[in-house]
Design an enzyme around this catalytic site. Structure first.
Site, PDB file in Angstrom:
ATOM      1  N   ASP A 159      -4.135  -1.298 -10.480  1.00 15.45           N
ATOM      2  CA  ASP A 159      -4.966  -1.057 -10.922  1.00 15.45           C
ATOM      3  C   ASP A 159      -6.507  -2.149 -10.297  1.00 15.45           C
ATOM      4  O   ASP A 159      -5.782  -3.254 -10.452  1.00 15.45           O
ATOM      5  CB  ASP A 159      -5.839  -1.030 -12.446  1.00 15.45           C
ATOM      6  N   GLY A 194      -2.252   6.714   5.318  1.00 16.07           N
ATOM      7  CA  GLY A 194      -3.019   6.731   6.688  1.00 16.07           C
ATOM      8  C   GLY A 194      -2.980   4.767   6.937  1.00 16.07           C
ATOM      9  O   GLY A 194      -3.660   4.580   8.359  1.00 16.07           O
ATOM     10  N   SER A 241       0.887  -1.452   0.176  1.00 16.86           N
ATOM     11  CA  SER A 241      -0.036   0.034  -0.017  1.00 16.86           C
ATOM     12  C   SER A 241       0.830   1.026   0.475  1.00 16.86           C
ATOM     13  O   SER A 241       1.936   1.356   0.649  1.00 16.86           O
ATOM     14  CB  SER A 241      -0.746   0.457   1.151  1.00 16.86           C
ATOM     15  N   ASN A 243      -0.781   4.065   1.021  1.00 15.03           N
ATOM     16  CA  ASN A 243      -1.756   4.889   1.282  1.00 15.03           C
ATOM     17  C   ASN A 243      -1.088   5.278   2.713  1.00 15.03           C
ATOM     18  O   ASN A 243      -0.933   3.493   4.065  1.00 15.03           O
ATOM     19  CB  ASN A 243      -3.334   4.242   1.405  1.00 15.03           C
ATOM     20  N   LYS A 248      -9.883   2.871  18.685  1.00 18.97           N
ATOM     21  CA  LYS A 248     -10.161   3.001  17.121  1.00 18.97           C
ATOM     22  C   LYS A 248      -9.893   0.958  16.933  1.00 18.97           C
ATOM     23  O   LYS A 248     -10.390   0.210  16.806  1.00 18.97           O
ATOM     24  CB  LYS A 248     -10.007   3.626  15.775  1.00 18.97           C
ATOM     25  N   PHE A 274      -9.076   8.846   8.800  1.00 19.23           N
ATOM     26  CA  PHE A 274      -9.252   9.713   7.317  1.00 19.23           C
ATOM     27  C   PHE A 274     -10.146   8.905   6.430  1.00 19.23           C
ATOM     28  O   PHE A 274     -10.559   7.925   7.731  1.00 19.23           O
ATOM     29  CB  PHE A 274      -7.692   8.539   6.876  1.00 19.23           C
ATOM     30  N   TYR A 293     -13.436   7.836   5.764  1.00 15.15           N
ATOM     31  CA  TYR A 293     -15.356   8.276   5.687  1.00 15.15           C
ATOM     32  C   TYR A 293     -14.935   8.641   7.668  1.00 15.15           C
ATOM     33  O   TYR A 293     -16.556   8.106   8.424  1.00 15.15           O
ATOM     34  CB  TYR A 293     -16.151   6.621   5.612  1.00 15.15           C
ATOM     35  N   ASP A 303      -7.436  -4.852   1.595  1.00 18.65           N
ATOM     36  CA  ASP A 303      -8.734  -3.559   1.209  1.00 18.65           C
ATOM     37  C   ASP A 303     -10.048  -3.830   1.603  1.00 18.65           C
ATOM     38  O   ASP A 303     -10.352  -4.218   2.481  1.00 18.65           O
ATOM     39  CB  ASP A 303      -8.868  -4.373  -0.646  1.00 18.65           C
TER      40      ASP A 303
END
Length: 199
Positions: A38, A11, A7, A9, A178, A155, A157, A73
């Site tokens: 992709d 976050g 990843s 990302n 969390k 991060f 939503y 994912d």
């Protein structure tokens, strides 16, 4: 243990580092540079496997040696919206959309239905590739999504989601709280059991 995370990302990388404090987490880009994968599968599992297998294969090409590649994912699903955004959570407002743009689109969809809040759930699928074998686990977190953002933690939503049993959004809750019940932490706990068996 060195784990290569499939990843880019930031976050997600930070969250994995918090959840796996005793392991060395390395983003694939630190080793391989930029690789575009992709995410074209229609399930979280399909996308997680594709990401992990792609990075594993690339590492084998450069003879990186024994390595564990982990990818995930994840996304939020809103039943009243036909479980959207779902696998499109990161690009709900379009390719390369920002968290803010995705949140605005979700708020707009809820507002079209006149909803201030509605049931929703997060799904995380973690894929592990080790010695060219693939393992997957899932975790879920249930609650409600709001038509507004509250808080700045997390991060995606997070500022719109109130988990069951709480009266604050993930954007308001401390990261340590969390960590105890998030979809990703639930999946990671299962992933750790897989790693204990295969390593």
């Amino acid at each position: 243990m060195k784990i290569v995370l499939a990843s880019a990302n930031k976050g997600k990388i930070k969250e994995f580092e918090r959840l796996l404090p005793n392991d060395e987490i390395v983003a694939f880009s630190e080793i391989l540079g930029k690789i575009e994968i992709d995410e074209d599968k229609d399930t979280f599992k399909g996308n997680a496997i594709k990401k992990a297998q792609t990075i594993y294969d690339e590492l084998q090409k450069i003879n990186f040696g024994d390595v564990v590649v982990i990818s995930d994912d994840s996304g939020i699903s809103v039943p009243v919206l036909g479980n959207a955004p779902g696998v499109y959570s990161a690009r709900y407002a379009g390719l390369n959309a920002s968290d803010k743009e995705n949140n605005e689109k979700l708020k707009a969809e809820l507002n079209k239905l006149g909803l201030e809040k509605t049931p929703a759930f997060y799904t995380a699928c973690i894929a592990i590739v080790y010695k060219n074998e693939v393992y997957t686990v899932h975790g879920w977190m249930y609650g409600e999504v709001l038509n507004k953002e509250i808080g700045t933690n997390g991060f995606g939503y997070d500022p719109m989601f109130i988990p069951n049993g709480y009266d604050k959004t993930l954007g308001e809750l401390d990261e340590g709280v969390k960590k105890e019940f998030s979809h990703r932490s639930k999946a990671l706990k299962l992933a750790m059991k897989v790693l204990e068996v295969i390593l």
